[in-house]
Write an enzyme that holds these catalytic residues in place. Sequence first.
Site, PDB file in Angstrom:
ATOM      1  N   LYS A 113       0.953  -1.279   0.053  1.00  0.00           N
ATOM      2  CA  LYS A 113       0.050  -0.171   0.045  1.00  0.00           C
ATOM      3  C   LYS A 113       0.875   1.280  -0.148  1.00  0.00           C
ATOM      4  CE  LYS A 113      -4.339  -1.695   1.355  1.00  0.00           C
ATOM      5  NZ  LYS A 113      -5.664  -1.698   2.171  1.00  0.00           N
ATOM      6  N   LYS A 195      -3.652 -10.551  -6.267  1.00  0.00           N
ATOM      7  CA  LYS A 195      -5.039 -10.907  -5.815  1.00  0.00           C
ATOM      8  C   LYS A 195      -5.978  -9.885  -6.401  1.00  0.00           C
ATOM      9  CE  LYS A 195      -6.103  -8.437  -1.663  1.00  0.00           C
ATOM     10  NZ  LYS A 195      -6.709  -8.332  -0.545  1.00  0.00           N
ATOM     11  N   LYS A 198     -10.743  -5.031  -4.388  1.00  0.00           N
ATOM     12  CA  LYS A 198     -11.763  -3.842  -4.601  1.00  0.00           C
ATOM     13  C   LYS A 198     -11.073  -2.698  -4.926  1.00  0.00           C
ATOM     14  CE  LYS A 198     -13.390  -4.033   0.132  1.00  0.00           C
ATOM     15  NZ  LYS A 198     -12.202  -3.721   1.060  1.00  0.00           N
TER      16      LYS A 198
HETATM   17  P1  ATP Z   1      -8.638  -3.343  -0.679  1.00  0.00           P
HETATM   18  O1  ATP Z   1      -8.258  -3.719  -1.988  1.00  0.00           O
HETATM   19  O2  ATP Z   1      -9.325  -2.130  -0.381  1.00  0.00           O
HETATM   20  O3  ATP Z   1      -7.219  -3.580   0.511  1.00  0.00           O
HETATM   21  P2  ATP Z   1      -9.631  -5.863  -0.429  1.00  0.00           P
HETATM   22  O4  ATP Z   1     -10.245  -5.974  -1.533  1.00  0.00           O
HETATM   23  O5  ATP Z   1      -8.388  -6.764  -0.160  1.00  0.00           O
HETATM   24  O6  ATP Z   1      -9.443  -4.422  -0.026  1.00  0.00           O
HETATM   25  P3  ATP Z   1     -10.410  -6.336   2.415  1.00  0.00           P
HETATM   26  O7  ATP Z   1     -11.510  -5.413   2.997  1.00  0.00           O
HETATM   27  O8  ATP Z   1      -9.045  -5.881   2.582  1.00  0.00           O
HETATM   28  O9  ATP Z   1     -10.801  -6.414   0.710  1.00  0.00           O
HETATM   29  O10 ATP Z   1     -10.705  -7.679   2.689  1.00  0.00           O
HETATM   30  C1  ATP Z   1     -11.857  -8.252   3.105  1.00  0.00           C
HETATM   31  C2  ATP Z   1     -11.900  -9.864   3.165  1.00  0.00           C
HETATM   32  O11 ATP Z   1     -11.995 -10.466   1.903  1.00  0.00           O
HETATM   33  C3  ATP Z   1     -10.586 -10.390   3.721  1.00  0.00           C
HETATM   34  O12 ATP Z   1     -11.029 -11.624   4.677  1.00  0.00           O
HETATM   35  C4  ATP Z   1      -9.748 -10.751   2.738  1.00  0.00           C
HETATM   36  O13 ATP Z   1      -8.822 -11.946   2.993  1.00  0.00           O
HETATM   37  C5  ATP Z   1     -10.852 -11.296   1.880  1.00  0.00           C
HETATM   38  N1  ATP Z   1     -10.350 -11.101   0.311  1.00  0.00           N
HETATM   39  C6  ATP Z   1      -9.905  -9.993  -0.302  1.00  0.00           C
HETATM   40  N2  ATP Z   1      -9.547  -9.906  -1.564  1.00  0.00           N
HETATM   41  C7  ATP Z   1      -9.712 -11.437  -1.780  1.00  0.00           C
HETATM   42  C8  ATP Z   1      -9.293 -12.373  -2.972  1.00  0.00           C
HETATM   43  N3  ATP Z   1      -8.855 -11.975  -3.851  1.00  0.00           N
HETATM   44  N4  ATP Z   1      -9.482 -13.812  -2.784  1.00  0.00           N
HETATM   45  C9  ATP Z   1      -9.821 -14.125  -1.548  1.00  0.00           C
HETATM   46  N5  ATP Z   1     -10.191 -13.472  -0.579  1.00  0.00           N
HETATM   47  C10 ATP Z   1     -10.101 -12.028  -0.526  1.00  0.00           C
END
Ligand code: ATP
Length: 331
Positions: A113, A195, A198
Amino acid sequence: MEKKVLYSAVQPSGNLTIGNYTGAIRNWVKLQSEYECYYAIANMHAITVRQDPAELRRRTVELLALYIACGVSPEHCTLYVQSQVPQHAELTWVLNTMTYVGEMERMTQFKDKSAKHAENINMGLMDYPVLMAADILLYQTDIVPVGVDQRQHLEIARDIAARFNNRFGETFRLPEAYTLKEGAKIGSLQEPTKKMSKSDENPNASVYLSDDKDTVIRKFRRAVTDSDNRIVASEDKPGVTNLLNIYSAFAGCTVAEAEKQFEGKGYGDFKLAVGETVADVLAPVQAEQKRLLADKAYLNQVLKEGADRAYKTARKTLSKVYRKIGFYQGE
Ligand code: ATP
Ligand code: LTN
């Protein structure tokens, strides 16, 4: 017998992706009858990167509606907004004093980040794992269902808890990570070794839970694969492997079964099948979320009850912490 405690949260920092669904919320639903569950909306974590205030507020309620639309039950679980329970910030401060700057600098998410938001490497971004530790430890949590990307944060939460317990005596329960295999890590459709996230800038990289059927199908059609035409999971085929993982997570089969089902088919047919399968799972969730969002009074009530319940537990733990570290609380 008392149920074990489960804690998890998602940040209202963008449109949720199918990775958030399979890696987090869907598992929450499976676990809610077996455990005493706390599911938070981590808005204090979300502001570690810049957020538009109006959007942050809107996304908070949308996320609550989504939790419920996915099947999380407000009757059985404690659903609340992190900033409405002040103990999260209070415990974070105490834990900060037993966490080392070097440890935080080494965290993968912090490094990622910081690279992505080089103009805004703020203290909160570095402190993110400590706030997350406070979330988990306040509720004497036994298990934390998170995707693989969050495992390192869970390790540090355990380290901090153990450090506190060693110094001040048994205070926190040590939490365990819980990851279901299928859907544990969904990759980006454009760069499948990364990964799906969002906050990805490329909208074609992520499938959002709010995407309609045409959009979902279009995104899968454009997903990166490779030049041979075999539908098998293997390390040198990250794109196809990712699609097989997604398919298996949404169709409820194993990757091996999916491989068999698509044997001899072309990438075009395969991608269409993945898109349709995903879209069919999303449609009823979207309809239910919309229905719930039309009833703000109900959603506000859920949040009020959730915050009250969370507060009661959090207050107990924080008071114990304050006593142990010598904060005067009246005699
Ligand atoms: P950001 O991109 O804003 O950091 P993010 O998409 O990684 O957000 P988080 O809010 O950090 O989402 O994560 C919420 C939950 O979703 C966590 O338990 C995380 O492990 C899961 N998660 C996020 N992205 C993935 C993915 N690509 N595959 C599986 N699980 C995911
Ligand atoms: N950082 C988490 C969201 C989160 C969380 C938590 C998850 C905040 N607090 C406590 C589990 C337990 C993420 O998934 N990105």
